[in-house]
Design a protein around this motif. Structure first.
Motif, short mmCIF file in Angstrom:
data_model
loop_
_atom_site.label_atom_id
_atom_site.label_comp_id
_atom_site.label_asym_id
_atom_site.label_seq_id
_atom_site.Cartn_x
_atom_site.Cartn_y
_atom_site.Cartn_z
N ASP A 111 0.81 -1.21 0.00
CA ASP A 111 0.00 0.00 0.00
C ASP A 111 0.84 1.26 0.00
N GLU A 112 2.10 1.14 0.38
CA GLU A 112 3.01 2.29 0.39
C GLU A 112 3.58 2.46 -1.02
N PRO A 113 3.27 3.58 -1.72
CA PRO A 113 3.76 3.75 -3.10
C PRO A 113 5.27 3.60 -3.20
N GLY A 114 5.72 2.88 -4.22
CA GLY A 114 7.14 2.67 -4.45
C GLY A 114 7.78 1.64 -3.55
N THR A 115 6.97 0.88 -2.79
CA THR A 115 7.51 -0.13 -1.89
C THR A 115 7.03 -1.51 -2.34
N LEU A 116 7.98 -2.44 -2.42
CA LEU A 116 7.69 -3.81 -2.83
C LEU A 116 8.21 -4.79 -1.80
N LEU A 117 7.58 -5.93 -1.70
CA LEU A 117 8.16 -7.07 -1.00
C LEU A 117 8.80 -7.93 -2.07
N ALA A 118 10.02 -8.35 -1.84
CA ALA A 118 10.76 -9.17 -2.81
C ALA A 118 11.09 -10.51 -2.19
N LEU A 119 10.79 -11.58 -2.91
CA LEU A 119 11.04 -12.93 -2.44
C LEU A 119 12.18 -13.53 -3.26
N GLU A 120 13.23 -13.96 -2.57
CA GLU A 120 14.33 -14.68 -3.20
C GLU A 120 14.24 -16.14 -2.81
N ARG A 121 14.53 -17.01 -3.79
CA ARG A 121 14.54 -18.46 -3.54
C ARG A 121 15.90 -19.00 -3.95
N SER A 122 16.59 -19.58 -2.98
CA SER A 122 17.87 -20.22 -3.24
C SER A 122 17.65 -21.72 -3.20
N PHE A 123 18.27 -22.43 -4.14
CA PHE A 123 18.17 -23.89 -4.17
C PHE A 123 19.56 -24.47 -4.36
N SER A 124 19.87 -25.48 -3.58
CA SER A 124 21.13 -26.22 -3.70
C SER A 124 20.81 -27.70 -3.67
N GLU A 125 21.08 -28.38 -4.78
CA GLU A 125 20.82 -29.82 -4.86
C GLU A 125 21.56 -30.55 -3.74
N GLY A 126 20.85 -31.42 -3.03
CA GLY A 126 21.44 -32.20 -1.95
C GLY A 126 21.63 -31.43 -0.66
N GLY A 127 21.15 -30.19 -0.60
CA GLY A 127 21.32 -29.38 0.60
C GLY A 127 20.30 -29.71 1.68
N SER A 128 20.47 -29.12 2.86
CA SER A 128 19.54 -29.35 3.96
C SER A 128 18.19 -28.70 3.65
N ASP A 129 17.14 -29.12 4.33
CA ASP A 129 15.78 -28.63 4.09
C ASP A 129 15.41 -28.75 2.61
N ARG A 130 15.78 -29.89 2.02
CA ARG A 130 15.55 -30.17 0.60
C ARG A 130 16.27 -29.19 -0.32
N GLY A 131 17.20 -28.45 0.23
CA GLY A 131 18.02 -27.54 -0.57
C GLY A 131 17.49 -26.14 -0.73
N TYR A 132 16.31 -25.85 -0.16
CA TYR A 132 15.69 -24.53 -0.37
C TYR A 132 15.95 -23.58 0.80
N THR A 133 16.21 -22.34 0.46
CA THR A 133 16.26 -21.24 1.42
C THR A 133 15.46 -20.09 0.82
N ILE A 134 14.57 -19.53 1.63
CA ILE A 134 13.72 -18.43 1.18
C ILE A 134 14.10 -17.18 1.97
N ARG A 135 14.21 -16.05 1.27
CA ARG A 135 14.48 -14.77 1.93
C ARG A 135 13.47 -13.75 1.44
N LEU A 136 12.96 -12.94 2.37
CA LEU A 136 11.97 -11.91 2.06
C LEU A 136 12.52 -10.55 2.44
N PHE A 137 12.44 -9.59 1.50
CA PHE A 137 12.96 -8.26 1.73
C PHE A 137 11.92 -7.20 1.40
N GLU A 138 12.01 -6.07 2.09
CA GLU A 138 11.23 -4.89 1.71
C GLU A 138 12.12 -4.01 0.85
N VAL A 139 11.61 -3.57 -0.28
CA VAL A 139 12.38 -2.80 -1.24
C VAL A 139 11.69 -1.46 -1.43
#
Length: 193
Positions: free
Chosen positions: A161-189
């Motif tokens: 609702d704040e003009p010019g502000t976004l939530l950004a979701l990054e998804r990291s994946f590493s084959e054979g990594g812990s937690d099935r290889g996924y890491t999620i990060r959320l940022f306010e931009v």
């Protein structure tokens, strides 16, 4: 219920090249979808669909995003437009590449991040009006074995609702990594300045 996405000739998109990723619903019943690939199979696209899932048209995408045969410019394979969001005031909509264009630098590694481009479109005209550099983080964990596949990218945006502000979701994946290889990060931009 499900609605199959179709091109203008009633072919479902599972039989042609596009790879829709992001979706933005319109109050009129239709929707827009970002795609990592267009009908040529190599360039990102933003499509307009009616409420029945039939393709109505596309929005313009700047030439810098178009892949070339040498691989020296444009999007890399499977790293096109993942995200799509409409600002609540319906002044703008946004999409972004998942990772750096070939001419912008390397993709993320365990040691270093990458850069992606967020593109701001005018909601009324459907034309791009601004671009912003988004700093994608590094890959979160080492793959196992060390030479297995791993990546990190910007996979979704949400306008707040704040003009010019976004939530950004990054998804990291590493084959054979812990937690099935996924890491999620959320940022306010914040796009101002």
């Amino acid at each position: 219920d499900t609605t199959a996405l179709k091109d203008g000739n009633s072919n479902t998109l599972d039989t042609v090249s596009p790879d829709p990723e992001g979706i933005a619903l319109l109050g009129t019943g239709g929707f827009w979808a970002s795609s990592e690939r267009d009908f040529s199979g190599s360039n990102p696209a933003i499509y307009r669909f009616n409420e029945d899932g039939v393709l109505q048209g596309t929005f313009p995408v700047d030439d810098k995003f178009q892949a070339n045969p040498s691989g020296s410019n444009g999007v890399r394979d499977n790293l096109g437009f993942e995200s799509l969001t409409i600002a609540p005031n319906q002044e703008f909509f946004y999409t972004a590449g998942e990772s750096a264009l070939a001419q912008d630098g390397p993709i993320a590694t365990l040691e270093d991040g990458s850069t992606a481009r967020i593109v701001q479109y005018d909601f009324t005209t459907g034309l791009p009006v601004s671009e912003f550099v988004y700093e994608v983080g590094n890959i979160s964990q080492a793959p196992n074995p060390p030479d297995a596949f791993a990546d990190n990218g910007l996979v979704e945006l949400l306008a707040t609702d704040e003009p010019g502000t976004l939530l950004a979701l990054e998804r990291s994946f590493s084959e054979g990594g812990s937690d099935r290889g996924y890491t999620i990060r959320l940022f306010e931009v914040e796009l101002d300045n």
